[in-house]
Design a protein around this motif. Structure first.
Motif, short mmCIF file in Angstrom:
data_model
loop_
_atom_site.label_atom_id
_atom_site.label_comp_id
_atom_site.label_asym_id
_atom_site.label_seq_id
_atom_site.Cartn_x
_atom_site.Cartn_y
_atom_site.Cartn_z
N ASP A 209 0.85 -1.18 0.00
CA ASP A 209 0.00 0.00 0.00
C ASP A 209 0.89 1.24 0.00
O ASP A 209 2.11 1.17 0.18
CB ASP A 209 -0.94 0.00 1.20
CG ASP A 209 -0.17 -0.05 2.53
OD1 ASP A 209 0.24 1.03 2.99
OD2 ASP A 209 0.04 -1.17 3.05
N ASP A 210 0.28 2.40 -0.21
CA ASP A 210 1.04 3.63 -0.36
C ASP A 210 1.86 3.95 0.87
O ASP A 210 3.02 4.39 0.77
CB ASP A 210 0.10 4.79 -0.69
CG ASP A 210 -0.55 4.63 -2.05
OD1 ASP A 210 -0.11 3.74 -2.80
OD2 ASP A 210 -1.49 5.39 -2.35
N VAL A 211 1.28 3.73 2.05
CA VAL A 211 1.99 4.05 3.29
C VAL A 211 3.21 3.15 3.44
O VAL A 211 4.32 3.60 3.76
CB VAL A 211 1.05 3.92 4.50
CG1 VAL A 211 1.83 4.15 5.80
CG2 VAL A 211 -0.10 4.91 4.39
N SER A 212 3.02 1.87 3.21
CA SER A 212 4.14 0.93 3.34
C SER A 212 5.21 1.24 2.31
O SER A 212 6.42 1.13 2.59
CB SER A 212 3.63 -0.51 3.16
OG SER A 212 2.67 -0.82 4.15
N LEU A 213 4.77 1.61 1.12
CA LEU A 213 5.75 1.95 0.08
C LEU A 213 6.58 3.16 0.51
O LEU A 213 7.80 3.20 0.30
CB LEU A 213 5.04 2.23 -1.24
CG LEU A 213 5.94 2.61 -2.41
CD1 LEU A 213 6.91 1.47 -2.73
CD2 LEU A 213 5.11 2.97 -3.64
N HIS A 214 5.94 4.13 1.13
CA HIS A 214 6.69 5.29 1.61
C HIS A 214 7.67 4.90 2.71
O HIS A 214 8.77 5.45 2.79
CB HIS A 214 5.72 6.37 2.11
CG HIS A 214 5.29 7.31 1.03
ND1 HIS A 214 6.14 8.22 0.47
CD2 HIS A 214 4.10 7.47 0.40
CE1 HIS A 214 5.50 8.91 -0.45
NE2 HIS A 214 4.26 8.47 -0.52
N HIS A 215 7.26 3.95 3.57
CA HIS A 215 8.20 3.47 4.58
C HIS A 215 9.42 2.85 3.92
O HIS A 215 10.57 3.06 4.36
CB HIS A 215 7.52 2.45 5.49
CG HIS A 215 6.65 3.07 6.54
ND1 HIS A 215 7.14 3.96 7.47
CD2 HIS A 215 5.32 2.93 6.81
CE1 HIS A 215 6.14 4.35 8.27
NE2 HIS A 215 5.03 3.74 7.89
N LEU A 216 9.20 2.07 2.88
CA LEU A 216 10.30 1.44 2.18
C LEU A 216 11.20 2.50 1.53
O LEU A 216 12.45 2.44 1.64
CB LEU A 216 9.75 0.50 1.11
CG LEU A 216 10.76 -0.13 0.15
CD1 LEU A 216 11.79 -0.94 0.93
CD2 LEU A 216 10.07 -0.99 -0.88
#
Length: 1504
Positions: A548-555
């Motif tokens: 998801d977008d949030v997890s992608l930003h964490h990555l």
């Protein structure tokens, strides 16, 4: 019945029957499965009274008994005195302890709901059985009991809810987990040695504990071979791993030994194995239970959401109530889940970390890693950051060498917690740090990733196994990792570094050359695994597209953070940096291109930082990643397409523009290569992205290297060649600016020159597509104007308010103008030629009003800058032009090079004024522009550079060739213009093989200049003012340039002859425009300029180039020009009105001033000039001041004299000539060369002066006699007399080499003068002042005795006598003294006095000769004395002959008496020895024969 049996059983309870009673209770409580079901059913059927009784019985009878039996086990400490026989002392006794724990297990498992408080006590006491000071068999039985609880997650959940979640309750669940961890740790510690055992019980205390590992620990011989057994080994302690139960079940061994009285022999490692399985089952049970419940909750939430979105029959209030109940249930459940995890994670982590470090078995290691992975994923799903990070840190540490982990992960929360203690029932227990020893197979040796790596590090198979688990965690549970991505990726980065994996195309990691390096050693097994690991790594980041977008930003954030650490580490050294993060950022971006907008800014923002890193390898990959992402983004099939999504296209291209702010050349080269590839693949579809792309090209600075500029220029060439028609017309101005900026780069001259050619090609494109471009620009202008009005702002653009298309041209002109002041001469020259060619070729496309901007903001602005640069240019000599190129001496200083630019610019502007005057003059301020142009011409003409000054005059000449517009009445009749479309061929465009055909009508294109508009009528007065302004400028140039400097040195500037020639040559053309108003004042100004110009000397170095030879009597070009100017003026006066003829005297004055140069060259200030240049001296003394030569003034003066004579012949009778005493001035001027005679610089001068005087007098004397009564010539006569005197009796001595023939010719000239006196003056004595006649008579007297003056005795031996002249003087004197009757007494007195003086002097000379002859004896007299006596004798002979020819009445008696008195003296001379004297004496005595018998009248007169 059972209740009664239990009650009776407790009555007979004593210590002797403890074993039997506990076994009976256990059998009663759990006899078998059927009994259990029966008891449960029985309990359920009990009424309240019976239930209370049974509960009371369990609480009051069974539980106290159980608790009481715990006492000896709790109080016993390892090492105290014990006995194997039953005794009343409190000590552990295996049969009782074993049965006690069996009863406790049944009570907790079956009757937990009835015995909540009692179970808390049981569990707390049970935990204490695991203490290290308890016997090992007791600890083993206790851990078996705990294992039975660990396989029941619901029971553990109840523990947590009943105890751990209560505020003041014992944290039973946490204590159980911590006790297991402490138990496992204690097994690795070396047990204290107690007193010797006295029984089997004491002897078996250490059977379940740890033992020191022998040298061959864990090895069992099988068939002569050696096999490694599964085990844990830690700090020298080896504990085998036994297979004790099936996973997920809790089959006890020692709890089932009902037949044993003595403690059994516990196999080595049994307790550790049971505890290990406890942990695994605990983790498995908790995670499966919580994840199952969590999945149910998520499913219910999803179902509820779907039901809420679909129409139902239930009311809104019911839906709200249902949702609220569900949320409350979820909150309660989540609280339990979180509490369970929080209670157990610390103990689990400590135990699992220790076991992972100690494990030597791959299967055990896999189970441990799986447990840690499961817990990490569960914590992530529950949002428990600290615990999640702790488990992930544990896996990460396991992936790296032991000491390595302490440096890489010591900043994380979990790592900090791992070094702290945890508590068991309130008592602090220290965690054991991992061992540094490794008994695993080493599969790789490599360099650590550190700023200063020390030595090498080793990776074992366990590290690789942990790495696989870490990859599995990230791949399967990446959505819940959150900030833990930092830990995961940091570990992977270090592992990749150690394994030598290097980034390749697209960001994938491949085995690189570093693997083969001396510091990296890989086994065959790991070499085989490297491609697999690389593939797994790639799949890990490829799977990010499903996050998801949030997890992608964490990555992304984690990768960026990791990259920042790598950047910090790479500062200050040139070693290979870690590129893991940058490569994976690229890989992540490429697979998430479908949602690139959400990650583009942070992704590219960080990559831009990487591109600025000082480490070249780091920068290289940052640029590679960034440019790859940009190219991929532009080629990706977006929805909607980029052509319809301008914002996204600009977003993708913006980082490319931001790279322009980076100074590193390699980054800029990558950027430009990317631009070139984009142009080649996407150039036709860039659209609104063109400004950014062009901005990238234009951002290249001059100091960024030749290769960089060449690449950027290659992009620009491609744009100009292929893409001008495809880009928006609003971008054309940017193209012009970029092309101009490349012209200003000084790294590569060819690029600058080619860019100027591109500007010419761009101008051709503007010309060819002018109408299309104009329409599009006007449309865009209207839109921008509307927006500006809506916003209430003023539209601001360059050259506003000119039309947009004209502004485009003006920008092109302005850019070329900037290049015209470039520091490099070749660029300036090329730009200047292109600018003026462009204006000349395409200037007609401009609106009429735009020409005002062209003149003032382009051309004059350029002139100002060129003038300023030229006047401040360096005068230091430039040795070479770079490489082996030699510079001509005319361009060997910056000043000389700028002079060429000034020349080109001024000539170009003058040409435009000349050819486009019909456009410029109607602008309204043409007169002001004309004045400015003249000012520039003046400043250039007054430049100290000969090239500039001469070119300025040529420009002056060019603008003077402008034909003044004729009046309408003077224009020929022409047919009217008809606006019919006619193809008009404009000249061939550069670079095209055919001319461009225009189909618009002549009237449409040239309408603003054609006769369809009212013709331009120039005011004649205004036009005249322009020419008078030009005259004033010419006068200022002449006066300033020819003004002598105050002081002179070797750097003093003196104008050149070509300059002065050109200056004077301008006047005839200029005079044609101003002759109607030319007056005396202007003539005076002209005279000053002409005199000053002709007075300027010539450098001795330049004089050979002015004239072929110093001796040739030819005029210089300047002298010819001066005489031509005066000739033009003279002719104009001749045919002009009467009032102009008053200028004749001024013309004469000017010419006579030039005549004076024949004897006295003009003085140029205080400068010393020479008549002959000593070039050799100049060459020898290089540092001496240059000599200046007054060259060829004699021919010029003589030519001027000829002009004077000719002019006087024409104008002698003119009133102004008479009144202004021109004749007197001529005589006065000629007096100088006539008086100098032989001393004149040239012999021809005085001869020409004499002939000119004779010619002038032959014309002027009659005029003088005519105006004798007016007195206008009174002052002329004395001047004329003095002139005759100075010439006939000059003080100059003839040259020694004068031949007899030449002397005779010169004497004949003197005779001609006397003849003029005799013929033109003396016969008209009545009209001549008497004083003048007296002066003439005195002069004639003097001429008759001239040769016997003092010079007679002082002359050289070979001096020649003017016999003919003397005779002529005597004859003339005597003729006019005696041939006519004396009219006045004064005349007779003058004649008698002249004769008396002549005869007396002759008598004296004769007497002195006679005396000297007598005294000399035989010695000859001096030659000069002999010559003197000879002349006297000849003079006497001449006198007597003259007297004979004269009328007798005109000679008085005294004269005859003096003549006769000479005879005796002559007779005395007969004795002289000189034959020459004797010959002359004979000639003198012969005439006396006539005096022997004088005539009667003469005798009578004599007697009287």
């Amino acid at each position: 019945m059972m209740r009664h049996f239990l009650r009776q059983l407790f009555f007979v309870f004593d210590y002797t029957s403890q074993k039997i009673i506990l076994q009976i209770i256990q059998l009663l409580l759990q006899c078998d499965k059927l009994l259990l079901l029966f008891l449960r059913g029985w309990l359920l059927k009990m009424n309240d009274t019976e239930h209370q009784e049974f509960s009371f019985l369990l609480k009051e009878r069974v539980c106290p008994l159980v608790i009481k039996l715990f006492s000896p086990n709790i109080k016993f400490r390892q090492g105290s005195s014990t006995s194997s026989s039953p005794a009343p002392v409190e000590k552990p006794y295996f049969p009782i302890c074993m049965r006690l724990l069996r009863v406790v297990s049944v009570l907790i498992k079956q009757f937990y709901s009835l015995l909540v408080t009692e179970c808390e006590i049981f569990l707390s006491l049970l935990v204490k059985f695991l203490d290290a000071d308890k016997p090992q068999w007791l600890r083993a039985v206790a851990v078996e009991s705990i294992h039975r609880f660990c396989v029941q997650p619901q029971l553990l959940r109840s523990f947590c809810q009943s105890y751990d979640m209560k505020q003041h309750s014992t944290k039973v669940f946490r204590d159980i987990v911590n006790a297991l961890g402490s138990f496992i740790q204690s097994l690795f510690l070396v047990p204290p040695t107690g007193t010797p055992a006295t029984s089997n019980q004491a002897g078996n205390n250490n059977l379940g504990g740890s033992v020191s590992a022998p040298a061959n620990s864990g090895m069992v011989g099988i068939g002569g071979g050696v096999t490694l057994l599964p085990a844990f080994e830690y700090r020298g302690t080896w504990i085998p791993i036994l297979t004790i139960t099936v996973q997920g079940s809790a089959k006890a061994t020692y709890l089932e030994m009902l037949d044993k009285v003595e403690p059994p022999t516990i196999p080595e490692g049994y307790a550790m194995s049971v505890a290990f399985h406890c942990l695994l089952d605990l983790v498995r049970g908790i995670t499966s239970m919580i994840e199952g419940e969590l999945g149910e909750v998520e499913t219910e939430c999803q179902t509820t959401t779907e039901e809420a979105s679909s129409p139902t029959q239930s009311t809104e209030q019911q839906d709200l109530q249902s949702t609220s109940d569900q949320m409350d249930k979820e909150i309660v459940s989540r609280a339990v889940w979180e509490e369970m995890v929080n209670a157990c994670w610390c103990g689990l982590l400590a135990a699992l970390s220790l076991l992972l470090d100690a494990s030597t078995d791959e299967a055990a290691t896999e189970n441990i890693l799986k447990a840690e992975l499961t817990m990490a994923a569960l914590c992530g799903r529950l949002g428990l950051v600290t615990s999640r990070d702790a488990f992930i840190t544990a896996i990460c540490k396991g992936s790296l060498p032991p000491h390595y982990a302490l440096t890489v992960l010591n900043t994380t929360t979990a790592a900090t917690l791992s070094n702290k203690s945890y508590s068991v029932q309130g008592q602090s227990v220290m965690m054991i740090s991992p061992s540094s020893e490794s008994h695993q197979q080493v599969v790789a040796v490599g360099q650590p990733l550190a700023v200063q790596p020390q030595g090498t590090v080793m990776l074992t198979s366990k590290n690789i196994q942990c790495m696989r688990t870490l990859l599995n965690l990230a791949h399967c549970h990446g959505a819940v990792l959150g900030t833990s991505w930092q830990l995961v990726l940091a570990t992977l980065q270090h592992l990749v570094w150690i394994l030598g994996l290097k980034p390749s195309s697209g960001g994938a990691l491949k085995p690189g050359r570093a693997v083969e390096g001396p510091s990296t050693v890989l086994t065959t097994a790991v070499m085989t695994d490297l491609p697999v690991i690389s593939n797994i790594l790639s799949r890990l980041f490829e799977s990010s597209q499903y996050l998801d977008d949030v997890s992608l930003h964490h990555l992304i954030n984690a990768l960026c953070s990791l990259s920042l650490e790598a950047m910090d580490m790479a500062y200050g050294n040139n070693k290979e940096p870690s590129l893991f993060a940058v490569a994976k950022l690229l890989e992540t971006g490429l697979v998430n291109m479908h949602r690139i907008e959400i990650l583009w800014r942070p992704l590219t923002g960080h990559l831009l930082e990487v591109c600025q890193h000082p480490n070249s390898r780091m920068r290289e990959w940052g640029a590679e990643a960034l440019t790859s992402l940009i190219k991929a983004g532009l080629t990706f099939n977006h929805d909607p397409p980029l052509s319809q999504n301008q914002r996204l296209q600009l977003l993708l291209l913006n980082p490319l523009k931001e790279m322009s702010n980076i100074n590193h050349p390699d980054i800029r080269l990558k950027q430009l290569e990317c631009v070139l590839q984009i142009l080649q693949s996407q150039g036709d579809s860039l659209g609104p992205g063109w400004p950014l792309v062009l901005g990238v090209m234009g951002a290249i600075r001059n100091d960024q290297g030749e290769s960089l500029i060449r690449t950027a220029f290659q992009c620009l060439q491609l744009v100009v060649t292929d893409f001008l028609p495809t880009m928006p017309c609003t971008c054309l101005q940017i193209v012009v600016d970029v092309a101009g900026s490349f012209g200003l780069h000084n790294q590569e001259l060819n690029i600058s020159l080619t860019s100027i050619g591109l500007l010419w090609n761009i101008s051709d494109y503007f010309f060819q597509r002018g109408e299309t471009i104009e329409k599009e620009l006007n449309k865009e202008e209207a839109a921008q104007q509307k927006q500006a009005e809506e916003k209430g702002v003023v539209l601001n653009r360059p050259f506003h308010p000119a039309p947009p298309f004209d502004c485009l041209w003006l920008c092109l002109y302005a850019k070329l103008g900037e290049l015209c002041v470039d520091p490099r001469p070749a660029v300036r020259k090329s730009a200047g030629q292109t600018l003026f060619s462009t204006i000349g070729a395409h200037g007609t496309l401009l609106q009429h009003s735009t020409w005002h901007t062209v003149i003032w903001k382009v051309l004059f602005h350029l002139l100002d800058r060129v003038r300023e640069s030229s006047t401040t240019a360096d005068k230091e000599k430039i040795e070479s032009g770079g490489g082996n190129i030699l510079i001509h001496h005319s361009r060997d200083t910056a000043e000389k090079q700028w002079a060429e630019t000034w020349v080109l610019t001024l000539a170009g502007v003058a040409r435009i004024f000349n050819t486009r005057r019909y456009l410029l003059q109607p602008l309204g301020d043409f007169s002001r522009a004309w004045d400015v142009l003249l000012d520039h011409i003046q400043s250039a003409a007054l430049s100290k550079n000969n090239e500039v000054s001469l070119a300025a005059l040529k420009s002056f000449q060019e603008i003077l060739q402008i034909v003044s517009p004729v009046r309408d009445s003077d224009k020929p009749e022409t047919p009217p213009v008809v606006n019919v479309p006619v193809p008009v061929l404009i000249g061939p465009i550069s670079g095209m093989s055919r001319p461009f055909v225009r189909t618009d009508s002549i009237g449409e294109r040239l309408g603003r200049y054609s006769s369809s508009e009212p013709p331009i009528v120039t005011d004649e007065l205004e036009d005249l003012n322009l020419w008078w302004a030009a005259w004033n400028t010419w006068y200022r140039i002449g006066s300033e340039s020819t003004k002598p400097p105050i002081t002179f040195d070797k750097l003093t500037f003196i104008p050149s002859q070509p300059f002065l020639t050109a200056l004077i040559q301008i006047f005839p053309a200029l005079y044609q425009h101003i002759k109607t108003g030319f007056n005396m004042d202007d003539l005076q100004k002209l005279g000053v300029i002409l005199h000053s110009a002709i007075s300027v000397p010539i450098s001795s170095d330049a004089s050979p180039f002015i004239l072929p030879s110093y001796t040739e009597a030819v005029l210089t070009s300047l002298q010819e020009a001066v005489l031509t100017a005066l000739d033009v003026l003279q002719k104009a006066i001749c045919v002009g009105p009467e009032n102009m003829q008053i200028m004749y005297p001024a013309i004469f004055d000017q010419l006579l001033a030039f005549v004076e140069f024949s004897c006295k060259p003009p003085q140029y200030g205080q400068l010393e000039t020479k008549h002959i240049a000593n070039a050799k001296y100049n060459q020898i003394q290089l540092f001496a001041p240059a000599e200046w030569v007054a060259l060829n003034y004699v021919p010029f003066a003589e030519r001027s004299l000829e002009v004077v004579v000719d002019l006087y012949q024409k104008t002698a009778c003119h009133k102004a000539v008479v009144n202004e005493k021109v004749l007197q001035n001529i005589i006065k001027t000629l007096r100088v060369p006539l008086s100098l005679k032989y001393s004149c610089p040239s012999e021809s001068t005085w001869k020409l002066a004499v002939s000119s005087l004779l010619r002038v007098l032959s014309i002027g004397l009659p005029v003088a006699r005519q105006h004798a009564s007016s007195g206008k010539f009174d002052s002329m006569w004395p001047e004329l007399a003095n002139t005759f005197e100075d010439f006939l009796f000059t003080k100059s001595i003839p040259p020694d080499n004068l031949s007899i023939q030449e002397f005779q010719r010169n004497e004949n000239i003197d005779v001609e003068v006397v003849q003029l006196i005799s013929n033109e003056i003396l016969p008209y004595a009545n009209f001549i002042p008497k004083e003048f006649v007296g002066q003439i008579m005195t002069m004639l007297n003097k001429g008759s005795i001239h040769s016997q003056s003092s010079s007679f005795t002082e002359a050289e031996i070979d001096i020649r006598l003017r016999e003919e002249f003397s005779k002529m003087c005597f004859e003339t004197l005597l003729q006019f003294s005696f041939s006519n009757k004396v009219t006045t007494p004064q005349e007779g007195y003058i004649s008698r006095m002249a004769l008396s003086v002549l005869l007396k002097r002759s008598q004296d000379v004769l007497h002195r000769y006679i005396e000297d002859e007598r005294l000399s004896g035989k010695c000859p007299l001096p030659r000069q004395q002999v010559t003197e006596i000879i002349f006297v004798l000849k003079a006497v002979s001449t006198l007597i002959d003259s007297l004979k020819k004269t009328q007798p009445e005109n000679v008085d008696g005294n004269t005859w008496a003096q003549v006769i008195a000479l005879y005796p003296t002559l007779v005395e001379c007969i004795t002289c020895s000189s034959s020459e004297v004797c010959s002359a004496l004979k000639e003198a005595l012969v005439p006396f024969k006539d005096f022997m018998q004088p005539p009667a009248s003469r005798v009578q007169n004599g007697e009287s």
